[in-house]
Design a protein around this motif. Structure first.
Motif, PDB file in Angstrom:
ATOM      1  N   ALA B 164       0.840  -1.198   0.000  1.00  0.00           N
ATOM      2  CA  ALA B 164       0.000   0.000   0.000  1.00  0.00           C
ATOM      3  C   ALA B 164       0.878   1.252   0.000  1.00  0.00           C
ATOM      4  O   ALA B 164       0.640   2.199  -0.751  1.00  0.00           O
ATOM      5  N   GLN B 165       1.916   1.239   0.835  1.00  0.00           N
ATOM      6  CA  GLN B 165       2.821   2.394   0.921  1.00  0.00           C
ATOM      7  C   GLN B 165       3.501   2.645  -0.426  1.00  0.00           C
ATOM      8  O   GLN B 165       3.555   3.780  -0.898  1.00  0.00           O
ATOM      9  N   ASP B 166       3.994   1.566  -1.053  1.00  0.00           N
ATOM     10  CA  ASP B 166       4.670   1.707  -2.344  1.00  0.00           C
ATOM     11  C   ASP B 166       3.727   2.285  -3.390  1.00  0.00           C
ATOM     12  O   ASP B 166       4.111   3.143  -4.180  1.00  0.00           O
ATOM     13  N   VAL B 204      -5.543   3.655   5.726  1.00  0.00           N
ATOM     14  CA  VAL B 204      -4.842   3.990   6.969  1.00  0.00           C
ATOM     15  C   VAL B 204      -3.654   4.906   6.681  1.00  0.00           C
ATOM     16  O   VAL B 204      -3.490   5.966   7.297  1.00  0.00           O
ATOM     17  N   LEU B 205      -2.829   4.524   5.700  1.00  0.00           N
ATOM     18  CA  LEU B 205      -1.612   5.288   5.418  1.00  0.00           C
ATOM     19  C   LEU B 205      -1.941   6.673   4.873  1.00  0.00           C
ATOM     20  O   LEU B 205      -1.301   7.667   5.237  1.00  0.00           O
ATOM     21  N   GLY B 211      -2.738  13.613   8.444  1.00  0.00           N
ATOM     22  CA  GLY B 211      -2.724  14.161   9.793  1.00  0.00           C
ATOM     23  C   GLY B 211      -3.826  13.667  10.717  1.00  0.00           C
ATOM     24  O   GLY B 211      -3.933  14.111  11.862  1.00  0.00           O
ATOM     25  N   ALA B 212      -4.664  12.725  10.259  1.00  0.00           N
ATOM     26  CA  ALA B 212      -5.752  12.231  11.109  1.00  0.00           C
ATOM     27  C   ALA B 212      -5.216  11.266  12.167  1.00  0.00           C
ATOM     28  O   ALA B 212      -4.154  10.666  11.994  1.00  0.00           O
ATOM     29  N   ASN B 213      -5.968  11.169  13.297  1.00  0.00           N
ATOM     30  CA  ASN B 213      -5.665  10.120  14.270  1.00  0.00           C
ATOM     31  C   ASN B 213      -6.410   8.880  13.808  1.00  0.00           C
ATOM     32  O   ASN B 213      -7.638   8.834  13.862  1.00  0.00           O
ATOM     33  N   VAL B 214      -5.655   7.877  13.358  1.00  0.00           N
ATOM     34  CA  VAL B 214      -6.297   6.739  12.701  1.00  0.00           C
ATOM     35  C   VAL B 214      -6.350   5.538  13.623  1.00  0.00           C
ATOM     36  O   VAL B 214      -5.339   5.112  14.168  1.00  0.00           O
TER      37      VAL B 214
END
Lengths: 269, 333
Positions: B164-166, B204-205, B211-214
């Motif tokens: 997901a990050q990639d 999520v990422l 900047g949200a609290n996830v």
């Protein structure tokens, strides 16, 4: 005098009661199970066809399809039982021979592993791993997996049956001049038959129950498919009919085996 | 004793040969429709939106259907043990095994486009920011992209979080979002299969980057578990498929054959009845399809669509009109 005749009458009445009693037992033996099976089968069918079924459930319970699946289920279970008998009985006999004492734990251990491994895993092992290349089709691999699973009861009971033969009988048979083969065929095997048959019945029921899983594998179908379809699609009636049919099939096969057992059981020597 | 043993050996051979004898032989170059195996899951075999409906829609039936576990179908199609197999169109194994997916030219299978779904209260607080964050992400998720991402998770065993990050980094989707959702509290959920884990991690990422609290409740279980968690407020958001909502939640019998119309119908109804907000859906569609291996595709005259299969499975005739290779016309028995 009269006391004696009363006693005689009483014992005659007792004897008559015993005859009636044993007749009732015989009747139950031959007809009790079939009557129950027919009644349970009829109840199951009534349930299936009086419940309101949507189109999905109707497709899953299409009579032609259910009959086909039942026959294939029966075919696979019986083939498995046959092959297991053909392989496990001689292995069991071999394990009781003096010359095989050393390798016997190996065979029993192997059969124990077969029984102890979850049936699903065992079939998957035969279908998916290196064993798979030994077989030409998925059907054969599945059957082989089921044979491995049902091997133990027949092997164990064959060994136990032969070993339970009274050593004194064997001594006297030897004394009569019987050689090893005659000893096996005329004394040991006939006396071991009841125990062996009990093992075969266990194996048969195991085979019928476990065959339910084969729908997961290539090349085979069975009633487990109906159970899974009922469960997966949330159609309870389908689930109940599938599970009920497997149970009835197991009871039917066990009944036929019990008749065979009764016929083959030695009635004294 | 030895005679006893040889009788036994003979019997076992007979039994094994008997077991081996199912299926005959066909002459070389000829196609017997009965040899063309369609492998399906047991549910697909009886579902209205599965095989029976498909056969009705296309007007022909498959002569040889074998049910098996879904996991086995992909590999068995890959090595040709199954001529055709039921697959899910976004599954990573399609890429990993280089399967050829047959086009549903009659548009029979329901459309399952995933979209981010939010609880109304969580959405209303930051509506514009959420739209700006998620719309570029969903737009980037086309069929090729999701198969590639799913393949990394399902076939290569990569961590869904890393994949997901990639994806977010490589597509440059997080460049201008920093700080847009400062102070927002959002709990993300997902169902329990690879694609859902991936979509959950993407949310999520992305939300964290904004900047949200996830809160992380990824991997909740099946469809029902995820939906219950959303309706009950345990989570604020997860990715749901339009077709799933239409057929399972609203219990509609007939799917809507147009992606946008189906999305709008689901969006409007869920907003009204359940106070849930559907953002725009991704272009990829995770639905049923039939697939075959490249070898079988070449051998069987390159069928492109489900309609192309009709001459094959009914008469053993190749769909491009050519006769099967080596067919002399009289090689049959």
């Amino acid at each position: 005098m009269s006391a004696i005749s009363e006693k005689i009458q009483a014992s005659e009445a007792e004897a008559a009661a015993e005859v009636r009693e044993s007749r009732r037992k015989v009747f139950l033996r031959w007809f009790g199970t079939p009557l129950f099976l027919v009644a349970a089968g009829a109840a199951l069918m009534t349930y299936a066809f009086t419940t309101e079924l949507d189109r999905t459930a109707q497709r899953a319970l299409d009579p032609e399809r259910v009959i086909e699946l039942t026959l294939e289920h029966l075919e696979i279970s019986l083939l498995v039982a046959l092959i297991t008998v053909v392989l496990a009985v001689p292995t069991g006999i071999m394990c009781t021979r003096d010359w095989a004492r050393r390798i016997r734990p190996f065979f029993i251990g192997l059969a124990n592993i077969g029984q102890a491994t979850p049936s699903l895993g065992l079939i998957a092992l035969f279908v998916l791993t290196v064993f798979g290349v030994l077989f030409r089709s998925g059907y054969q691999a599945v059957v082989a997996g089921l044979v491995a699973y049902t091997f133990l009861p027949i092997l164990r009971n064959t060994i136990a049956g032969i070993e339970a033969v009274d050593p004194a009988l064997i001594e006297s048979a030897r004394g009569m001049g019987m050689n090893r083969r005659e000893l096996l065929l005329k004394i040991e095997l006939p006396l071991a038959v009841p125990v062996m048959l009990a093992g075969i019945r266990v194996a048969l029921i195991l085979a019928v129950g476990t065959t339910s899983l084969v729908y997961l594998f290539p090349g085979t179908t069975a009633l487990g498919q109906v159970i899974q379809q009922g469960h997966g699609l949330g159609r309870t009636a389908v689930l109940i009919v599938g599970a009920g049919l497997v149970a009835l099939l197991a009871l039917l096969v066990d009944y036929v085996a019990s008749i065979v057992e009764w016929v083959l059981r030695p009635r004294g020597l | 004793m030895s005679r006893w043993m040889s009788v036994t050996a003979l019997l076992s051979v007979v039994a094994l040969v008997a077991a081996a004898c199912n299926g005959g032989d066909t002459a070389e170059g000829e196609i017997d429709p009965n040899d063309l195996v369609l492998c399906v899951e047991s549910e697909f075999e009886v579902r209205g939106d599965g095989l029976p409906g498909m056969e009705e829609e296309y007007g022909f039936e498959f002569p040889n259907v074998d049910t098996q576990d879904l996991g086995l179908i992909y590999s068995n199609v890959g090595d040709g043990d199954c001529t055709f197999g039921e697959v899910f169109t976004s599954d990573g194994r399609i890429g990993a095994l280089d399967l050829h997916v047959l086009e549903d030219d009659q548009g029979f299978f329901p459309l399952y486009n995933p979209a981010p779904v939010f609880r109304e209260d969580a959405y209303e607080e930051n509506a514009d920011e959420l739209e700006n964050l998620f719309n570029p992400i969903t737009e980037a998720l086309d069929t090729d992209m999701i198969i590639q991402l799913n393949e990394r998770v399902s076939a290569d065993g990569d961590d869904p979080q890393q994949v997901a990050q990639d994806f977010l980094d490589e597509e440059g989707l997080l460049e201008d979002v920093s700080g847009t959702l400062d102070g927002a509290d959002i709990t993300v959920g997902s169902k329990d299969f690879d694609e859902q884990l991936l979509l959950g991690w993407i949310s999520v990422l992305a939300l964290q980057e904004a900047g949200a609290n996830v809160g992380n409740e990824i991997d909740l279980g099946g469809t029902v578990a995820a939906r219950d968690a959303l309706e009950g407020g345990e989570i604020d958001h997860y990715w749901e498929y339009t077709g799933t909502a239409w057929i399972e939640f609203f219990e509609e019998e007939d799917p809507i054959p147009d992606e946008q119309e189906q999305y709008e119908a689901v969006r409007d109804r869920d907003r009204e009845e359940a106070n849930l907000v559907w953002l725009q859906p991704a272009p990829f569609n995770n639905t049923y399809a039939l697939a075959m291996s490249q070898e079988e595709y070449e051998r069987l005259g390159q069928p492109e669509t489900l309609s192309d299969l009709e001459p094959l499975v009914t008469e053993g005739r190749l769909p491009n009109g050519e006769a099967p290779e080596d067919d002399e016309g009289d090689t049959g028995e």
